[in-house]
Design a protein around this motif. Structure first.
Motif, PDB file in Angstrom:
ATOM      1  N   ARG A 139       4.545  -9.450   3.628  1.00 56.31           N
ATOM      2  CA  ARG A 139       4.124  -8.477   2.616  1.00 56.31           C
ATOM      3  C   ARG A 139       2.611  -8.395   2.480  1.00 56.31           C
ATOM      4  O   ARG A 139       2.037  -7.315   2.337  1.00 56.31           O
ATOM      5  N   GLU A 140       1.931  -9.517   2.513  1.00 63.14           N
ATOM      6  CA  GLU A 140       0.482  -9.508   2.368  1.00 63.14           C
ATOM      7  C   GLU A 140      -0.170  -8.691   3.476  1.00 63.14           C
ATOM      8  O   GLU A 140      -1.132  -7.953   3.247  1.00 63.14           O
ATOM      9  N   ASP A 141       0.365  -8.797   4.686  1.00 64.90           N
ATOM     10  CA  ASP A 141      -0.162  -8.004   5.803  1.00 64.90           C
ATOM     11  C   ASP A 141       0.124  -6.520   5.592  1.00 64.90           C
ATOM     12  O   ASP A 141      -0.706  -5.663   5.925  1.00 64.90           O
ATOM     13  N   GLU A 151      -2.734  -3.625   5.447  1.00 66.71           N
ATOM     14  CA  GLU A 151      -2.682  -2.487   6.366  1.00 66.71           C
ATOM     15  C   GLU A 151      -2.637  -1.166   5.596  1.00 66.71           C
ATOM     16  O   GLU A 151      -3.283  -0.181   5.990  1.00 66.71           O
ATOM     17  N   ALA A 152      -1.875  -1.131   4.495  1.00 65.96           N
ATOM     18  CA  ALA A 152      -1.788   0.090   3.679  1.00 65.96           C
ATOM     19  C   ALA A 152      -3.133   0.406   3.034  1.00 65.96           C
ATOM     20  O   ALA A 152      -3.561   1.576   2.984  1.00 65.96           O
ATOM     21  N   VAL A 153      -3.811  -0.611   2.540  1.00 72.25           N
ATOM     22  CA  VAL A 153      -5.135  -0.415   1.940  1.00 72.25           C
ATOM     23  C   VAL A 153      -6.106   0.146   2.977  1.00 72.25           C
ATOM     24  O   VAL A 153      -6.841   1.101   2.705  1.00 72.25           O
ATOM     25  N   GLN A 170       7.505  -1.150  -0.065  1.00 75.10           N
ATOM     26  CA  GLN A 170       7.147  -2.086   0.992  1.00 75.10           C
ATOM     27  C   GLN A 170       5.965  -2.971   0.614  1.00 75.10           C
ATOM     28  O   GLN A 170       5.878  -4.118   1.051  1.00 75.10           O
ATOM     29  N   VAL A 171       5.043  -2.435  -0.193  1.00 75.59           N
ATOM     30  CA  VAL A 171       3.856  -3.235  -0.548  1.00 75.59           C
ATOM     31  C   VAL A 171       4.020  -3.971  -1.870  1.00 75.59           C
ATOM     32  O   VAL A 171       3.119  -4.690  -2.296  1.00 75.59           O
ATOM     33  N   THR A 172       5.175  -3.808  -2.522  1.00 73.49           N
ATOM     34  CA  THR A 172       5.404  -4.522  -3.790  1.00 73.49           C
ATOM     35  C   THR A 172       6.611  -5.439  -3.718  1.00 73.49           C
ATOM     36  O   THR A 172       7.168  -5.815  -4.739  1.00 73.49           O
ATOM     37  N   LYS A 173       7.029  -5.790  -2.509  1.00 68.76           N
ATOM     38  CA  LYS A 173       8.113  -6.760  -2.378  1.00 68.76           C
ATOM     39  C   LYS A 173       7.837  -7.649  -1.177  1.00 68.76           C
ATOM     40  O   LYS A 173       7.087  -7.287  -0.262  1.00 68.76           O
ATOM     41  N   LEU A 174       8.490  -8.816  -1.164  1.00 65.86           N
ATOM     42  CA  LEU A 174       8.341  -9.744  -0.053  1.00 65.86           C
ATOM     43  C   LEU A 174       9.312  -9.371   1.054  1.00 65.86           C
ATOM     44  O   LEU A 174      10.035  -8.387   0.967  1.00 65.86           O
ATOM     45  N   SER A 233       3.069 -13.650  -6.495  1.00 62.65           N
ATOM     46  CA  SER A 233       2.568 -13.170  -5.204  1.00 62.65           C
ATOM     47  C   SER A 233       2.160 -11.707  -5.301  1.00 62.65           C
ATOM     48  O   SER A 233       1.129 -11.295  -4.802  1.00 62.65           O
ATOM     49  N   TYR A 234       2.990 -10.915  -5.982  1.00 58.96           N
ATOM     50  CA  TYR A 234       2.681  -9.497  -6.158  1.00 58.96           C
ATOM     51  C   TYR A 234       1.425  -9.312  -6.987  1.00 58.96           C
ATOM     52  O   TYR A 234       0.542  -8.526  -6.676  1.00 58.96           O
ATOM     53  N   MET A 235       1.319 -10.088  -8.059  1.00 56.31           N
ATOM     54  CA  MET A 235       0.171  -9.943  -8.940  1.00 56.31           C
ATOM     55  C   MET A 235      -1.126 -10.358  -8.243  1.00 56.31           C
ATOM     56  O   MET A 235      -2.170  -9.804  -8.493  1.00 56.31           O
TER      57      MET A 235
END
Length: 472
Positions: free
Chosen positions: A118-120, A124-126, A156-160, A173-175
């Motif tokens: 998720r962090e990746d 990538e989205a940013v 996709q960017v707010t879940k693991l 992790s989300y925060m």
């Protein structure tokens, strides 16, 4: 102890005063319409996938022409949106075109969806949006950039990953790695505010039951665009001429991204009309017993001294009075530092006010909660203030949950607790991200929170933007 209901603070607009932001704009026009340098056209940059851009185009046209109110007996609460035009309300128009639009490639969006961690995916989205935002800021004269986020990308960017989506630390992790905050922080140096919009909130075919009605969404959306694009205020609190010129400072704390350091976040330094700047403080310590952050005397002195210097630079004069709002109790070291800064600037009047939560409640004689503005004065230095509650203008309590009051404590005060609570009530109406008149917290505290959320992603060597429009 005594109970009193404070009057709803008046707001000033272009041609008069009103208690409600929506009614005021509709009937009297935005406050700054008499400013000859105000923009009468807002040029919108747009970034999104093809379908999302099409949906935004339809939504913008609805905002331009107007939206009927939701069917309800509560006409003041569910007010129709009369449109955003040069001759009415906002006295401006929204400009958008293909030349100011950047379309995201489906292949790149699919690549992000296929990324396992998720962090990746967030990074990538940013980067995907940032590249297009940078192009617009460098090659087009835009006032605000609207980023349209597809529902599936947002998920996709707010879940693991599927494998560990049930982990207990999912929320943390989300925060700690938040798409919205990262994007705003990374784009800040480009100098153009962002407005993020989820596709499903502007999709007529997929409006969820728990969403706001279209007219309410248009009010909030267009007011935020206007504030961000113009860098001026659509309304302000009515000036009380008998009061000394005041400077409001909101102080909050935020953790660094690695969780190791807690830095102080100084929110906007406001004048009484809502104009202000944002400053960043220095790392602070935690109390060994209650684990709450606090400033040393030197840190408090430096923070307020810098704030007052910025105020003087912006308004070319020192305030006669300083009001400091803090979402925790004041420590002796902080008070000593603040006092030293105020004495050096020869400011005569000061009020240090902590605004916190409380478990205490008041109960009325009806099924409705206490009225907004209900104040229980406990002592000369303490009161309980309902900023949410039954609103006469709306003829209802417009909230979903039982409201709780704010605990207002004055550590050092030259003003009465009632006067301080009246100011807090007024400052709850100075959030240009929401046009409902009953905000929960004053803009000083609200801004401190919003700034801290994004400031943690701003490099410590980078100078952050001073306008709230980059954080809301």
């Amino acid at each position: 102890m005594k109970v009193k209901v404070l009057s709803e603070p008046l707001l000033e607009f272009g041609k008069g005063t009103h208690i409600c932001p929506r009614s005021g704009i509709e009937r009297l026009g935005v406050y700054d319409q008499k400013d000859e340098f105000r923009k009468t056209e807002l040029r919108l940059g747009i970034v999104g996938r093809g379908d999302g851009i099409d949906k935004l185009d339809i939504w913008l046209e609805k905002c331009r022409t107007g939206i009927l109110p939701k069917e309800s007996k509560l006409a003041n609460l569910f007010k129709g949106f009369g449109g955003i035009t040069e001759s009415y309300g906002f006295h401006t128009k929204l400009l958008s075109s293909t030349a100011y639009t950047r379309t995201l490639q489906k292949s790149l969006l699919n690549k992000i969806s296929n990324t396992k961690i998720r962090e990746d995916r967030v990074n990538e989205a940013v980067e995907l949006y940032y590249d297009q935002i940078r192009f617009l800021t460098e090659n087009r004269a835009v006032d605000v950039i609207i980023c349209v986020i597809p529902k599936d990308l947002f998920e996709q960017v707010t879940k693991l990953t599927e494998k560990n989506s049930e982990d207990n630390d999912q929320l943390d992790s989300y925060m700690e790695h938040n798409f919205r905050r990262l994007l705003k922080a990374k784009s800040m140096h480009l100098g153009v505010p962002l407005q993020l919009v989820l596709e499903n909130t502007i999709d007529d075919d997929k409006v969820a039951r728990d969403q706001q009605d279209d007219a309410t969404k248009a009010w909030n959306f267009c007011t935020a665009l206007y504030y961000k694009g113009n860098r001026t205020v659509p309304w302000r609190l009515v000036e009380e001429r008998y009061k000394p010129r005041s400077c409001y400072v909101g102080i909050g704390f935020y953790k660094s991204r690695d969780g190791e350091t807690i830095s102080t976040s100084l929110a906007q330094v406001f004048d009484e009309f809502g104009h202000g700047v944002i400053l960043r403080g220095t790392p602070v310590a935690l109390d060994k017993e209650d684990k709450r952050p606090f400033m040393t005397e030197e840190q408090a002195y430096e923070l307020l001294n810098n704030a007052l210097s910025e105020y003087d630079k912006a308004l070319m004069q020192m305030p006669a009075r300083v009001v400091i709002h803090k979402s925790s109790q004041f420590r002796a070291s902080e008070i000593a530092g603040f006092n030293r800064a105020i004495e050096e600037k020869s400011i005569r009047t000061k009020d240090y006010v902590s605004i916190t939560e409380t478990d205490l409640r008041l109960f009325g004689e009806t099924n409705y909660p206490p009225k907004r503005g209900t104040l229980l004065t406990i002592s000369e230095n303490e009161g309980l203030l309902y900023t949410r509650g039954f609103v006469d203008f709306y003829k209802t309590y417009p909230g979903m949950y039982i409201p709780s009051p704010l605990r207002i404590i004055a550590s050092e005060n030259d003003s009465s607790i009632e006067d301080l609570c009246e100011e807090v009530l007024g400052l709850t109406k100075m959030n240009w991200n929401n046009t409902q008149l009953d905000g929960r917290t004053p803009i000083t505290i609200e801004c401190a929170k919003k700034v801290g959320e994004i400031m943690k992603y701003v490099n410590e060597h980078e100078k952050p933007q001073v306008s709230y429009s980059f954080y809301m």
